[in-house]
Design an enzyme around this catalytic site. Structure first.
Site, short mmCIF file in Angstrom:
data_model
loop_
_atom_site.label_atom_id
_atom_site.label_comp_id
_atom_site.label_asym_id
_atom_site.label_seq_id
_atom_site.Cartn_x
_atom_site.Cartn_y
_atom_site.Cartn_z
CG HIS A 144 -2.36 0.65 0.79
ND1 HIS A 144 -2.42 1.99 1.25
CD2 HIS A 144 -3.29 0.35 0.21
CE1 HIS A 144 -3.74 2.33 0.96
NE2 HIS A 144 -4.29 1.20 0.39
CD GLU A 154 -10.78 10.09 10.23
OE1 GLU A 154 -11.13 10.24 8.89
OE2 GLU A 154 -9.99 9.17 10.49
CG ASP A 208 -9.40 6.95 8.07
OD1 ASP A 208 -10.01 6.67 9.18
OD2 ASP A 208 -9.06 7.92 7.61
#
Length: 533
Positions: A109, A284, A173
């Site tokens: 990632h 958030e 997240d």
């Protein structure tokens, strides 16, 4: 000496010089092949519990960013920590005469080839987790924790710990990331205001250094290495195991969204919430610009508190700010939690008609991005380039930043979310390698764009890269004191500036734990010093 013999001597010297030059050129051309062959042979001779592949390794030259592709010489699929130590020790013992480098790869990632190595050895960390069971400790310990392989995905840790009614305190997240990958950066999400990033919730690590040593480290044991590798971008060692702090997990959460049209009110409310003793459990924010039918889209997952007023709300052509919150639901608080939420919301200055709520399983909330991933994969959009830009902005500069970036530079948010939310700097141990602005409150601002390589519009890769550069240039010219999170630089001078006062310690730690600079070359911080012989 006669003229004839003098001419003959000169011709002989010229021939000798030419011959020597040709030999040198041949050696220069052939040396990489000789080194390549030697490295290949030496790797094939290793006896590991796992195995090494030399072909069909294209996956290791790709990552989520999908912009940089560096092909390795080999990929190691370790079955044990000993395998990783063997590989690193082998490359270390080859010394500076070898150009081989080593990079640990988690779930792939990375955004800019940080976990790649051209012509080097990739350690496939996900192979490691297949042979190591997670161990949850909760009886007879002061605080519960879980021991995991660094190649384990956070989503798997969540599933396992929930069996005991527990879960890690701090998240990212997106949960389909490896433990070693996020701990090498920081691991920031909406729980960080309370618990700090993931690097603040680790009790102990096992690390293979750049010399092949396997060391246990913590606040009490090998503390310098412990702090070095946390947020250390893979520069000082490969994290192979981690002991993660746990807390009681709820079964359900109340999930809330509200909108603001004024950034200053939005930021003020966020700062109030993260500093309050009684507050939400996740906080958030998002920037939403030129989105059509926003609240209608929310209705698929949320219920509007005032359906009539919500139906009249228009988001088209506007710049809005979404505050996203959750409150954990525990059985003993079922009778009071709704009143707590109502009291907290009454202190905020959001647009009343935009209050939406939902009650969902805790695991569904934490794994919410994966649901979006499945949709994007089905449309062939997940593997597009992702030219993300993540910034840490000091509280004192966030309004100036928002005025210019959200008001002028950002055209819309249709090709990826833009996150913006505050965290407390005090929740981060300054002894770690993680770098952030030197203010009590800092904002994470994340431009999570995907790009269409074949497009020439606002979703094109070039458009997004140009926009990112405009944002960075504005921060530089305006002296905002911004730091990159998941940083990417191309020169050591840029890295020196990034680390600032921490640079000397960073370099000193590198010389101790990876003196050949052979680990994580994709970060472009240090270059392996290869001797010429």
């Amino acid at each position: 000496m006669t003229c004839q013999s003098l001419v003959l001597t000169r011709k002989t010297n010229v021939l000798l010089v030419r011959s020597f030059t040709i030999l040198v050129l041949i050696w220069i051309v052939m040396k990489p092949e000789v080194c390549f062959s030697s490295a290949l042979s030496s790797l094939k001779a290793l006896h590991l519990q796992g195995y090494i592949t030399f072909e069909n390794n294209e996956f290791a030259s790709r990552d989520f960013g999908n912009q940089i592709h560096s092909h390795p010489l080999a990929v190691t699929h370790p079955k044990s920590v000993t395998d990783i130590s063997e590989i690193v020790t082998h490359v270390w013992q080859m010394g500076p005469a070898s150009e081989l480098t080593v990079a640990a790869r988690g779930h792939g990632h990375s955004l800019q080839g940080q976990a790649q190595t051209r012509g080097g050895v990739i350690i496939n960390m996900e192979s490691l987790q297949q042979d190591q069971e997670m161990q949850v400790y909760y009886n007879g310990v002061k605080f519960p924790y879980v021991d995991v392989s660094a190649g384990e995905l956070w989503i798997n840790i969540l599933h396992e710990t929930l069996k005991y009614g527990l879960a890690p305190k701090s998240w990212t997240d997106y949960l389909h990331l490896t433990v070693g990958g996020t701990l090498s950066n920081a691991g920031i999400s909406g729980q960080a205001f309370r618990h700090g990033p993931q690097i603040s919730n680790v009790h102990q690590l096992e690390v293979v250094t750049g010399k092949g040593e396997v060391l246990i480290c913590s606040q009490e044991q090998n503390a310098d290495l412990f702090h070095a590798v946390l947020g250390g971008l893979g520069q000082f060692g490969i994290i192979t195991k981690a002991r993660i702090s746990l807390e009681r997990a709820p079964k359900m959460v109340k999930w809330i969204r509200v909108l603001y049209s004024d950034f200053s009110a939005f930021a003020r409310d966020q700062e109030r919430l993260i500093s309050a003793l009684k507050t939400f459990d996740y906080i958030e924010g998002l920037v939403i610009k030129n989105k059509t039918g926003l609240l209608n889209n929310w209705r698929t997952s949320f219920d509007p508190q005032d359906p009539v007023q919500a139906s009249h709300f228009v988001s088209d052509g506007r710049t809005l700010y979404c505050l996203e919150l959750t409150k954990n639901l525990y059985p003993e608080k079922f009778d009071t939690v709704n009143q707590e939420i109502e009291d907290l919301l009454s202190q905020l200055s959001y647009i009343p008609s935009t209050l939406f709520m939902s009650e969902v399983p805790y695991i569904d909330f934490l794994d919410r991005v994966h649901a979006s991933e499945l949709i994007l994969r089905s449309k062939g959009l997940w593997d597009l380039p992702h030219p993300w830009l993540n910034l840490l902005v000091p509280k004192s500069k966030i309004q100036h930043f928002a005025n210019e970036v959200f008001g002028n530079i950002l055209s819309d948010t249709n090709n990826g979310p833009v996150l913006v939310y505050p965290v407390h700097k005090s929740k981060v141990d300054n002894r770690t390698s993680f770098v952030c602005p030197d203010e009590d409150i800092i904002y994470l601002v994340a431009f999570l764009s995907h790009a269409n390589p074949s497009s020439s519009g606002t979703d094109s890769l070039q458009h997004v890269l140009t926009q990112n550069k405009r944002i960075l240039d504005f921060c530089e010219v305006s002296h905002l004191g911004v730091k990159q999170y998941l940083p990417h630089y191309t020169t050591q001078e840029q890295w020196r500036k990034h680390f600032g006062p921490k640079w000397d310690v960073f370099v000193q730690r590198k010389s101790v734990y990876d003196p050949l600079a052979m680990l994580a070359p994709g970060q472009n911080i240090f270059q392996k010093a290869v001797s010429v012989s």
